[in-house]
Design a protein around this motif. Structure first.
Motif, PDB file in Angstrom:
ATOM      1  N   LEU A   1      26.734  30.646  53.179  1.00  0.00           N
ATOM      2  CA  LEU A   1      27.064  31.485  52.016  1.00  0.00           C
ATOM      3  C   LEU A   1      27.773  30.687  50.920  1.00  0.00           C
ATOM      4  N   MET A   2      28.358  29.549  51.292  1.00  0.00           N
ATOM      5  CA  MET A   2      29.042  28.746  50.280  1.00  0.00           C
ATOM      6  C   MET A   2      28.086  28.245  49.208  1.00  0.00           C
ATOM      7  N   THR A   3      26.824  28.020  49.564  1.00  0.00           N
ATOM      8  CA  THR A   3      25.905  27.483  48.559  1.00  0.00           C
ATOM      9  C   THR A   3      25.572  28.520  47.491  1.00  0.00           C
ATOM     10  N   PRO A   4      25.181  29.750  47.864  1.00  0.00           N
ATOM     11  CA  PRO A   4      25.101  30.766  46.803  1.00  0.00           C
ATOM     12  C   PRO A   4      26.449  30.944  46.089  1.00  0.00           C
ATOM     13  N   GLY A   5      27.538  30.823  46.820  1.00  0.00           N
ATOM     14  CA  GLY A   5      28.855  30.931  46.186  1.00  0.00           C
ATOM     15  C   GLY A   5      29.039  29.849  45.134  1.00  0.00           C
ATOM     16  N   LEU A   6      28.675  28.641  45.490  1.00  0.00           N
ATOM     17  CA  LEU A   6      28.780  27.532  44.541  1.00  0.00           C
ATOM     18  C   LEU A   6      27.854  27.746  43.348  1.00  0.00           C
ATOM     19  N   ALA A   7      26.672  28.296  43.624  1.00  0.00           N
ATOM     20  CA  ALA A   7      25.724  28.576  42.545  1.00  0.00           C
ATOM     21  C   ALA A   7      26.368  29.491  41.507  1.00  0.00           C
ATOM     22  N   LEU A   8      27.109  30.492  41.967  1.00  0.00           N
ATOM     23  CA  LEU A   8      27.761  31.406  41.038  1.00  0.00           C
ATOM     24  C   LEU A   8      28.976  30.749  40.382  1.00  0.00           C
ATOM     25  N   PHE A   9      29.726  30.000  41.175  1.00  0.00           N
ATOM     26  CA  PHE A   9      30.890  29.285  40.645  1.00  0.00           C
ATOM     27  C   PHE A   9      30.461  28.394  39.493  1.00  0.00           C
ATOM     28  N   TYR A  10      29.413  27.621  39.710  1.00  0.00           N
ATOM     29  CA  TYR A  10      28.885  26.756  38.661  1.00  0.00           C
ATOM     30  C   TYR A  10      28.174  27.569  37.573  1.00  0.00           C
ATOM     31  N   GLY A  11      27.387  28.534  38.002  1.00  0.00           N
ATOM     32  CA  GLY A  11      26.572  29.301  37.052  1.00  0.00           C
ATOM     33  C   GLY A  11      27.407  29.994  35.988  1.00  0.00           C
ATOM     34  N   GLY A  12      28.572  30.479  36.379  1.00  0.00           N
ATOM     35  CA  GLY A  12      29.430  31.157  35.403  1.00  0.00           C
ATOM     36  C   GLY A  12      30.031  30.216  34.380  1.00  0.00           C
ATOM     37  N   MET A  13      30.107  28.925  34.727  1.00  0.00           N
ATOM     38  CA  MET A  13      30.780  27.970  33.848  1.00  0.00           C
ATOM     39  C   MET A  13      29.877  27.376  32.777  1.00  0.00           C
ATOM     40  N   VAL A  14      28.569  27.495  32.954  1.00  0.00           N
ATOM     41  CA  VAL A  14      27.682  26.932  31.940  1.00  0.00           C
ATOM     42  C   VAL A  14      27.435  27.965  30.850  1.00  0.00           C
ATOM     43  N   ARG A  15      26.694  27.570  29.838  1.00  0.00           N
ATOM     44  CA  ARG A  15      26.353  28.527  28.797  1.00  0.00           C
ATOM     45  C   ARG A  15      25.213  29.425  29.277  1.00  0.00           C
ATOM     46  N   GLY A  16      25.125  30.605  28.713  1.00  0.00           N
ATOM     47  CA  GLY A  16      24.173  31.611  29.203  1.00  0.00           C
ATOM     48  C   GLY A  16      22.739  31.130  29.260  1.00  0.00           C
ATOM     49  N   LYS A  17      22.392  30.205  28.414  1.00  0.00           N
ATOM     50  CA  LYS A  17      21.008  29.748  28.366  1.00  0.00           C
ATOM     51  C   LYS A  17      20.658  28.816  29.530  1.00  0.00           C
ATOM     52  N   ASN A  18      21.655  28.405  30.268  1.00  0.00           N
ATOM     53  CA  ASN A  18      21.422  27.497  31.394  1.00  0.00           C
ATOM     54  C   ASN A  18      21.840  28.099  32.731  1.00  0.00           C
ATOM     55  N   VAL A  19      22.114  29.375  32.755  1.00  0.00           N
ATOM     56  CA  VAL A  19      22.671  29.945  33.979  1.00  0.00           C
ATOM     57  C   VAL A  19      21.687  29.891  35.141  1.00  0.00           C
ATOM     58  N   LEU A  20      20.430  30.187  34.869  1.00  0.00           N
ATOM     59  CA  LEU A  20      19.467  30.189  35.971  1.00  0.00           C
ATOM     60  C   LEU A  20      19.169  28.781  36.456  1.00  0.00           C
ATOM     61  N   ALA A  21      19.017  27.868  35.522  1.00  0.00           N
ATOM     62  CA  ALA A  21      18.718  26.496  35.918  1.00  0.00           C
ATOM     63  C   ALA A  21      19.840  25.951  36.802  1.00  0.00           C
ATOM     64  N   THR A  22      21.061  26.299  36.462  1.00  0.00           N
ATOM     65  CA  THR A  22      22.208  25.830  37.234  1.00  0.00           C
ATOM     66  C   THR A  22      22.232  26.470  38.624  1.00  0.00           C
ATOM     67  N   ILE A  23      22.031  27.762  38.650  1.00  0.00           N
ATOM     68  CA  ILE A  23      21.981  28.464  39.932  1.00  0.00           C
ATOM     69  C   ILE A  23      20.829  27.948  40.779  1.00  0.00           C
ATOM     70  N   MET A  24      19.697  27.763  40.130  1.00  0.00           N
ATOM     71  CA  MET A  24      18.495  27.333  40.839  1.00  0.00           C
ATOM     72  C   MET A  24      18.710  26.004  41.543  1.00  0.00           C
ATOM     73  N   GLN A  25      19.381  25.061  40.866  1.00  0.00           N
ATOM     74  CA  GLN A  25      19.578  23.736  41.471  1.00  0.00           C
ATOM     75  C   GLN A  25      20.438  23.825  42.721  1.00  0.00           C
ATOM     76  N   ASN A  26      21.219  24.867  42.849  1.00  0.00           N
ATOM     77  CA  ASN A  26      21.969  25.048  44.075  1.00  0.00           C
ATOM     78  C   ASN A  26      21.146  25.797  45.118  1.00  0.00           C
ATOM     79  N   PHE A  27      20.608  26.920  44.671  1.00  0.00           N
ATOM     80  CA  PHE A  27      19.905  27.795  45.612  1.00  0.00           C
ATOM     81  C   PHE A  27      18.744  27.063  46.293  1.00  0.00           C
ATOM     82  N   VAL A  28      18.007  26.310  45.497  1.00  0.00           N
ATOM     83  CA  VAL A  28      16.815  25.673  46.045  1.00  0.00           C
ATOM     84  C   VAL A  28      17.179  24.602  47.075  1.00  0.00           C
TER      85      VAL A  28
END
Ligand SMILES: Nc1ncnc2c1ncn2[C@@H]1O[C@H](COP(=O)(O)OP(=O)(O)O)[C@@H](O)[C@H]1O
Ligand SMILES: Nc1ncnc2c1ncn2[C@@H]1O[C@H](COP(=O)(O)OP(=O)(O)O)[C@@H](O)[C@H]1O
Ligand SMILES: Nc1ncnc2c1ncn2[C@@H]1O[C@H](COP(=O)(O)OP(=O)(O)O)[C@@H](O)[C@H]1O
Lengths: 406, 112, 112, 112, 406, 406
Positions: A18-45
């Motif tokens: 669960l830490m990896t989706p957690g990290l995806a959100l931790f990181y995802g919230g810190m980027v700009r909105g236009k990069n949120v999925l790309a950031t999450i994706m690099q973790n989730f995948v």
């Protein structure tokens, strides 16, 4: 075989997952909105990419029968022979497969940590190629050195309870290489890079904290007093780091921030990771206090030093892991865990030296190899998206999606 | 007095703002809008369904200015907002009958 | 007919709305905008980096009104929106050539 | 040239866009706004507290057009946006002094 | 009684419980913003509705003393006699109440899965009535057939470790009936139905993945090698499905999407569910690879076939469950679990036939009865909200709330 | 020592820890967007503040060697002597440190609950000072009375399985004092205070429900039939409260709301907390049914009574806890737990009286002391932010951040 230990480690493996989706959100919230999925994706995948890599080759390289102290052999390719029977060198009381899958989650999250360094500018295909190479050529051997049966740093007596060296320093060194090789994001220093969704970041930090109990207490590989001790140390160090980060920030900037609280928590979790099973609760408090201050200052220093480590992997994981590994050399105590060693403050200065060697070897190996691998992938595929794509945002240009359509 | 409205690319906002400051225009009001025009939107894909997003995110800048400054302002925006590619946007100028500053009650050019 | 545009502090919207109701103005259109002007934005801090947020959230109220009501409306907005501090905003009045109510097709003052 | 502003129901945007394309109007700018008028907002309930939401989400379409096209455009919007119920919205037409296309510098009707 | 097993299954029950909020977010992110609460609500409220139904009648119908192989008797109404003593037919080592509450979470999530089919258009009161009928008349008997002591499909030798047939195929068949009965959403094919918040969907997928370890490994009902094996199979199949969904998408559409990664994960989790305790890790990988491809194609096919299954319950759960159930007939191996059976690839073609029968019976029963029940509820209450309400959004019109007021 | 029990309680501690981030989101979604971070922060930071306080003094005060029935001594300051050995008075089968850290999470969440009362207007520094005082002077003694070895309410025979009195009534009474002392938010009664992000609130509710299994079942301190029974009671009461809240709302207001479902869930969880280990499943259902109705009415009553308890801590935790504590006096049964007692409906009216006494003592002590402490902190630091800051929002003015920059 002990079903209680098996239950504990399986649940711990789920928590670490669960830490990896957690990290995806931790990181995802810190980027700009236009990069949120790309950031999450690099973790989730990475759950998938490293998950499969681990089963096919990674586990064998990291934990397989030792080859010269530096790497595991290929005997366990495809998990051959990794079944319900315990493998005694790692644990006599849980199925070998349980140990394997617990460790899989560590390999995954380590790779995921690095993605914060190049957030908002790396190409998805180059990312996939680099991370596969990195996990196989950097993570797997380093894990072997420190934790593998026969690994040379283990032989040296280096202590790393749950991954200060293997996970955090390793990721931090790779992140530094990445920040240097990739260069600044477009607009760096001119535009404001403001986190687009801090509640998402806090949620991520909460999930990380929760999962980290599996990471650290689970590393006892048994539901015993040691696990309890590691659990307590983890919690107290994290608490202390939240407070010391906030206090420093309050002094330096005049206000304590929510992002500071979340960052402090992660810093504390990182720093206590190598020490968790070797130190008492008051030592853990001190380790946490140090982590909050050092990591906060490291993050400030980044701005001075001028490299663009987007989400502060170096400052938090590199520096936090470094402090934790050395602090283990200070605060470790056989009274807490007699399979460990005494640290400087308990009369044994040698341990600090050994810890320093382990840290140094890891930093140098990880930094150099990461640097080379990045250069190779850059030559082959190009690491960065086109300038226009970066401006438009990676969600649309790399994935043809938008994070929000409210 | 005139109202100058410019529809520009969002990533040009910073540059336009700087340029306007350069000619001592301090006040302006900005709105996020959706533009439809020649520029084609991107395609988004969700579970295999492809959607043409036909609008493009744009930013509208509104500046109220005395008649004699209009030309300079328009030129300044043009230069700063231009990339030369389709979608750079438009500038519209229209008449304004009266301006009042709420705080002081000043009117006309003094209120801008 | 005229269009009255007022850029005001968001927390004054309620008061202005009430005041306009008080003089029987029922219809208006409101947009969230970002204002740049004399008023300085707040600083935000993220991991030690400090950013001056140079725009201020504002609200734009648009009211279309017959010529003879313009003065009362402007005064009413002024009174209701005023705090006396920098950033209270502006009111712009501009000409409108025609108004149509979509539902009925009515035009001119009857459509307002 | 004129600016045509239409405040319409959000779910009519698609239809209006299609209709305008049908008469070869390609360019327009759309803003999300909050409308206050005769149409009553919905009530929302949170933990037993009831709040009358007094604004209604609306969409504002802005089209700049040469004088001779204004009538057709207004009619087209009227037809496409109409449901016949309260809240259908309004169309405002106002004068525009100048239009410039940023990309090319063209002005007047050529810039639209 | 074994406290380790009890601990493991209780924690697993908690994990499975979390899947329903997880699903609520997974689904909630995919609808338009005006329907986010209505969509979440239809999942969240099922925790309560089916939770109570299960205690009052459901558990007795599904697992109570067998009546003719088709349903449980009413002896355990209101959980009479379901207490701390183990009930041997289900497990000798955990309290009967532990088994009961673990199973409660399965009944809840199954009902919740179906809600994706009619998202953005179903009336809340009709939904409540239908789902109560469905759970009682469809889920409970089917669960009895496959898992109940004396159930006829169990007697036949059909294998369903954690619910491929009972949960996913069952839900998928009901979803298909629902999509056909309810018709298209307003604007279908004309407007873009774009997910309003994909990070929410990813978070949901992460929670589902996490909870699914409880679902599948917990189904071993013991913290042993089998649980570990099911845990590993679950993870690997999911990883593989993420990769194969993304790869197919990349080939077909030119970009790998974040929604694709999340969807692939769910597809893999679904497909491995029936197989988890019967297959080895490499078989699990293959099952996952298949799941990603088949479910992606099934989702594409939906558009061609023209029914509006809003959130792809048929494509992901129906097709994924079908593939998983049949794949169990291919890949099952007594070497992994000797309480199971060998599949086609391990020399026993008969199992595939049995699996096919179980699948077929379930699809037909669930589809037909769901169809009839929907028609009945439609006649009584009307299934769909008024056209204007659908345009305005169900959050406001069904619940007088707004998801966001930013 | 029993590893299964240790595993169970450690995992439970992790679950309870997650409740605080869960609560942060539950509360964070209900405030306006400009206060989301400040609200989340006041919860998240308590993990750290109370975490450290607990290790240094709190645990010793609450559970340390008894001093006159009213408080623990200072013998265990800094966790001295709290190690791997079980402390028999609390549990013979788990390490003392495990019990300590499990209880730490209770102290944290209790403090966090209160923050809902003053949301959107309290200064961060005043909050920190007050909450530290409150936890030390109110929570720790009350915990000692009810749960501490030698505590006087325990001696009286008061039953509180997992914290109805200690946690919820205690927090509710403090919240009432806070609402009265702090006064209304700016714009109260004039502006609409609409929740800015209800999906966030639902996510929070889901995490709370999940974590609460650790809270209640974990309070058995063993993975046995009692834990299972508490788990089942927890789930059923919560389910019932969701239904009864929604039903009441549907009757009174015409629509069932999503926020109502989430609120009902919390109300049910609160009410069943003291009873969880003492009542059977059907009693739990009834307790839940009552909770949904009573708490909903209490929330409505607040508006009439005119105090501004921003997020209904009094209505949900105060009233829910009160009902639960008294209901324990009604429904408790030795058939479920013979270490407990029979309640009124099982032939023992005395228990109800004892419960009433425990409740009364707690309410009076907590309310009065909270009131005094708030007045003191107000005099020293001022409790409320400046009017302009409240209008601008606490995220910017107290923390220099913005929740969203979409
Ligand atoms: N007639 C018009 N009325 C109002 N806005 C227009 C009009 N034409 C274009 N726009 C706005 O200008 C933007 C840019 O126009 P577009 O045709 O894409 O490129 P260009 O500016 O290069 O001609 C559009 O997205 C739209 O917001
Ligand atoms: N020249 C202008 N054109 C358009 N909008 C303006 C102009 N000057 C100010 N504004 C708007 O009015 C707001 C208030 O102006 P500001 O200079 O901050 O204070 P004041 O209204 O007290 O003069 C600004 O935030 C901006 O939205
Ligand atoms: N005088 C006005 N000035 C500006 N906008 C107005 C005015 N009157 C109405 N509107 C806008 O038109 C919308 C529709 O008006 P309303 O009175 O509800 O119905 P109708 O259009 O049928 O008369 C309002 O929501 C508002 O946005």
């Amino acid at each position: 075989m002990n079903p209680a230990n098996t239950a504990f480690v399986l649940v711990s493996a789920a928590l670490v997952m669960l830490m990896t989706p957690g990290l995806a959100l931790f990181y995802g919230g810190m980027v700009r909105g236009k990069n949120v999925l790309a950031t999450i994706m690099q973790n989730f995948v990475l759950l998938a990419v490293i998950g499969v890599q681990w089963a096919l080759v990674g586990y064998s390289l990291a934990f397989g029968p030792d080859v010269g102290g530096v790497v595991g052999s290929l005997e366990w390719l495809g998990l051959q022979g990794v079944g319900a029977e315990p493998f005694k060198a790692y644990s006599e009381t849980i199925p070998h497969s349980t140990f394997m899958i617990f460790q899989a989650m560590f390999a995954i999250i380590t790779a995921a940590l690095i993605t914060g360094a190049w957030a908002e500018r790396m190409k998805f295909n180059a990312f996939l190629v680099f991370i596969l190479l990195w996990s196989t050529l950097v993570y797997d051997p380093v894990a072997h050195w420190v934790w593998g049966d026969g690994g040379f740093l283990k032989g040296l007596g280096a202590l790393d309870f749950a991954g200060g060296t293997v996970v955090h320093i390793n990721a931090g060194a790779a992140a530094l290489a990445a920040a240097l090789v990739m260069g600044h994001r477009e607009g760096y220093g001119k535009e404001a890079f403001i986190p687009h969704n801090l509640p998402m970041t806090i949620l991520g930090a909460g999930l990380l904290w929760f999962g980290w109990f599996g990471f650290n207490a689970g590393s006892a590989l048994a539901a015993d007093g040691l696990a309890a001790s590691a659990f307590v140390a983890t919690h107290l160090a994290t608490c202390a780091a939240v407070l010391s980060w906030l206090a420093t920030e309050w002094l330096v900037r005049g206000k304590p921030t929510t992002l500071g609280a979340a960052s402090g928590a992660v810093a504390g979790l990182v720093a206590v990771t190598p020490a968790a099973g070797f130190v008492g609760p008051m030592s853990a408090l001190l380790i946490g206090l140090g982590a909050g201050v050092f990591c906060y200052l490291a993050v400030l220093a980044k701005v001075k030093l001028g490299y663009d480590d987007s989400l502060d992997v170096v400052g938090v994981h590199g520096v936090g892991g470094l402090w934790g590994a050395l602090a283990t050399g200070l605060f470790a105590s056989k009274a807490v865990n007699d399979a460990g060693a005494d640290g400087l403050f308990f009369g044994n200065p040698a341990l600090l030296g050994i810890q320093a060697v382990a840290v140094l070897v890891t930093i140098v190996y990880s930094f150099v190899l990461s640097f080379v691998l990045l250069k190779v992938v850059d030559a082959l595929l190009g690491l960065r998206v086109a300038r226009d794509d970066e401006v438009a945002g990676l969600d649309l240009t790399e994935h043809q999606e938008a994070g929000y359509s409210l | 007095m005139k109202k100058i409205e410019a529809i520009i690319q969002p990533f040009k906002l910073e540059a336009v703002k700087e340029a306007l400051h350069g000619i001592s225009v301090q006040g302006m009001t900005v709105t996020e809008v959706k533009g439809f025009g020649r520029q084609k939107g991107l395609r988004e894909v969700y579970r295999g369904m492809e959607y043409q997003v036909d609008f493009i995110p744009k930013v509208k800048i509104e500046v109220i200015a005395p008649d004699d400054k209009v030309e300079t302002i328009v030129k300044t925006i043009m230069t700063a907002a231009r990339t030369g590619r389709i979608g750079d946007g438009k500038i519209f100028v229209s008449p304004v009958a009266q301006v009042i500053r709420i705080r002081t009650g000043e009117t006309g050019d003094a209120a801008i």
